[in-house]
Write an enzyme that holds these catalytic residues in place. Structure first.
Site, PDB file in Angstrom:
ATOM      1  N   GLU A  87      -5.268  -8.716   0.947  1.00 20.65           N
ATOM      2  CA  GLU A  87      -5.918  -8.411   2.226  1.00 20.65           C
ATOM      3  C   GLU A  87      -7.389  -8.186   1.967  1.00 20.65           C
ATOM      4  O   GLU A  87      -7.763  -7.497   1.014  1.00 20.65           O
ATOM      5  CB  GLU A  87      -5.378  -7.116   2.860  1.00 20.65           C
ATOM      6  CG  GLU A  87      -4.008  -7.225   3.451  1.00 20.65           C
ATOM      7  CD  GLU A  87      -3.518  -5.913   4.062  1.00 20.65           C
ATOM      8  OE1 GLU A  87      -4.362  -5.069   4.462  1.00 20.65           O
ATOM      9  OE2 GLU A  87      -2.296  -5.725   4.121  1.00 20.65           O
ATOM     10  N   GLU A 105       0.795  -1.228   0.000  1.00 18.14           N
ATOM     11  CA  GLU A 105       0.000   0.000   0.000  1.00 18.14           C
ATOM     12  C   GLU A 105       0.829   1.281   0.000  1.00 18.14           C
ATOM     13  O   GLU A 105       0.830   2.039   0.989  1.00 18.14           O
ATOM     14  CB  GLU A 105      -0.956   0.010   1.199  1.00 18.14           C
ATOM     15  CG  GLU A 105      -1.876  -1.192   1.252  1.00 18.14           C
ATOM     16  CD  GLU A 105      -3.001  -1.069   2.282  1.00 18.14           C
ATOM     17  OE1 GLU A 105      -2.974  -0.111   3.071  1.00 18.14           O
ATOM     18  OE2 GLU A 105      -3.907  -1.907   2.280  1.00 18.14           O
TER      19      GLU A 105
HETATM   20  C1  FCB Z   1      -4.455  -2.094   5.491  1.00 13.79           C
HETATM   21  C2  FCB Z   1      -3.085  -2.414   6.021  1.00 13.79           C
HETATM   22  C3  FCB Z   1      -3.049  -3.403   7.132  1.00 13.79           C
HETATM   23  C4  FCB Z   1      -4.224  -3.264   8.061  1.00 13.79           C
HETATM   24  C5  FCB Z   1      -5.516  -3.191   7.296  1.00 13.79           C
HETATM   25  C6  FCB Z   1      -6.755  -3.074   8.148  1.00 13.79           C
HETATM   26  O1  FCB Z   1      -4.479  -0.804   5.001  1.00 13.79           O
HETATM   27  O2  FCB Z   1      -2.262  -2.885   4.993  1.00 13.79           O
HETATM   28  O3  FCB Z   1      -1.820  -3.286   7.783  1.00 13.79           O
HETATM   29  O4  FCB Z   1      -4.042  -2.187   8.902  1.00 13.79           O
HETATM   30  O5  FCB Z   1      -5.488  -2.121   6.408  1.00 13.79           O
END
Ligand code: FCB
Length: 444
Positions: free
Chosen positions: A351, A163
């Site tokens: 994620e 990110e």
């Molecule tokens: C993302 C991050 C991770 C976590 C999630 C909820 O932005 O990569 O570390 O904090 O959100």
């Protein structure tokens, strides 16, 4: 009933600062998050990652949990200040931890998916200018090359950055993440150097190191929608999309920054001289996959008072504990757009998950119905997308464990495994049990 192929990768994800703890062990020096979390008012309740889930000392127990879940892969990140506690000073003890972790995972039949940078920049690097100083690319390369050297044999896939939007705009423009600056000029420089360090690392890995494993980058992407058809709201949605998505997708896949955003930013930026000849060629180097972190979408409306001319709009849809709309169907829009405008590479959802206020019952159960439903709904969309030929190669739940949720400290629980931070005991939530079942049946 939807099926997943046997090649499809089911995983869970974590990151170093959020779970490891042991902030002063093994030769580690502070990262910008140690400093930031000690700065009053920056992290809720003054929480820090000093102990977190104490994963550094409980690695075996956590691997046992991964085994119980039956995941194909586990995504974790490497703490740069464990590997280089000072500039140019390699710390073998720090590397030994990750070597052991990756080796043990392989022994248990779990593929290690490794992220090099998940936001814990060494404090020493920050003091030398951090992501604003172009020299950071050289420091990052020192770190990346030693990781390739020592871990490539046991690692299944590499990602350079997690990110970049958060590490640059959220951290240097909005000031919400470390180091907490509020300057767009710095943020755009930081973003450029992060992308450049990605390109440099991929180039080195492929050209000079022999690149045997897949390598790529992970972006947080969300489709953006306007509150209305009005021209102003459409402009707002376009700007939000430029700020969050296109500022990263365009250089990576098209070798150029979006002109409309360059024009918009130019009011706040001294000049673009820090973008040198050849940079965009390196940034747009071909990777093996694209990692996508997906949580929600953005719904926006015009705001003349905001620098980027948009602000969040209201919706009455169900929300997670973060206040994010639960909108699994919009993942469909995002993936179709990526396929149409950007890339044919395999996509991994690196994620996806949700925070909710969980209750640990006396019998050790956590009935997290909403999280279970959230994960199931997103898996359905992933399965649908694959039926439509969209080539989603894997899905990682964020997160394996409840952990240090950045500016929210320990107040937001994202784990499918509950962590009692007093005792460090772990409890499988219902969502973990359901996820294990889906993995076992490879269908939903
Ligand atoms: C993302 C991050 C991770 C976590 C999630 C909820 O932005 O990569 O570390 O904090 O959100």
């Amino acid at each position: 009933m939807k099926q997943f192929t046997k090649e499809f990768i089911f995983g869970t994800a974590t990151s170093s600062y959020q779970i490891e703890g042991a902030a002063f062990e093994g030769g580690r020096t502070p990262s910008i998050w140690d400093t930031f979390s000690r700065t009053p008012g920056k992290v809720l309740n003054g929480d820090t990652g000093d102990i977190a889930c104490d994963h550094y000392n409980r690695m075996e127990e956590d691997i046992t949990i991964l085994k119980q879940l039956g995941v194909d892969s586990y995504r974790f990140s490497i703490a740069w200040p464990r590997i280089f506690p000072q500039q140019g000073q390699y710390n073998e003890e720090g590397m030994a931890f990750y070597k052991k972790l990756a080796t043990r995972l392989v022994e248990e039949g779990i593929q290690p998916a490794v992220t090099l940078y998940h936001w814990d920049l060494p404090q020493w690097a920050y003091e030398l200018g951090g992501w604003i100083n172009r020299d950071v690319v050289t420091w990052f390369m020192d770190f990346a090359s030693v990781c390739f050297q020592e871990l490539d044999e046991v690692v299944s896939m590499w990602t350079t950055h997690n990110e970049p939007w958060c590490a640059s705009l959220l951290s240097y423009h909005q000031g919400i993440h470390a180091p907490g600056h509020t300057n767009l000029d710095e943020a755009i420089r930081a973003a450029h150097h992060i992308l450049l360090s990605h390109g440099a690392a991929v180039h080195f890995y492929k050209e000079q190191f022999g690149g045997k494993k897949p390598i790529g980058i992970v972006l947080n992407l969300g489709p953006t929608y306007a509150m209305s058809e009005s021209i102003n709201d459409q402009l707002a949605a376009n700007n939000c999309d430029g700020y969050l998505n296109r500022w990263f997708l365009d250089p990576l896949f098209k070798g150029e920054y979006p002109t409309d955003m360059m024009n918009l930013y130019s009011k706040f930026i001294h000049n673009y001289d820090f973008m040198e000849d050849g940079d965009l060629d390196l940034i747009s180097i071909e990777c093996d996959f694209l990692g996508v972190n997906f949580y929600s979408r953005s719904l926006v409306e015009f705001s003349g008072a905001s620098e980027m001319l948009y602000k969040g709009g209201y919706s009455d849809l169900p929300k997670t504990g973060m206040g994010w709309d639960v909108v699994p169907e919009t993942l469909h829009d995002l993936i179709y757009r990526l396929r149409e405008e950007y890339t044919d590479l395999p996509i991994y959802i690196m994620e996806n998950g949700a925070a909710y206020p969980d209750v640990l019952e006396e019998d050790g159960q956590v009935h997290d119905i909403q999280r279970t439903d959230y994960v199931e709904k997103h898996l359905h969309v992933v399965a649908d997308l694959n039926e439509q030929g969209m080539n989603i190669a894997g899905y990682y739940v964020w997160s394996l464990l409840d952990n240090f949720e950045w500016a929210f400290g320990y107040s937001k629980r994202f784990g499918i495994v509950y962590v009692d931070f007093e005792t460090q005991k772990r409890y499988l939530k219902d969502s973990a049990k359901r996820y294990a079942e889906v993995i076992q049946q490879r269908s939903i």
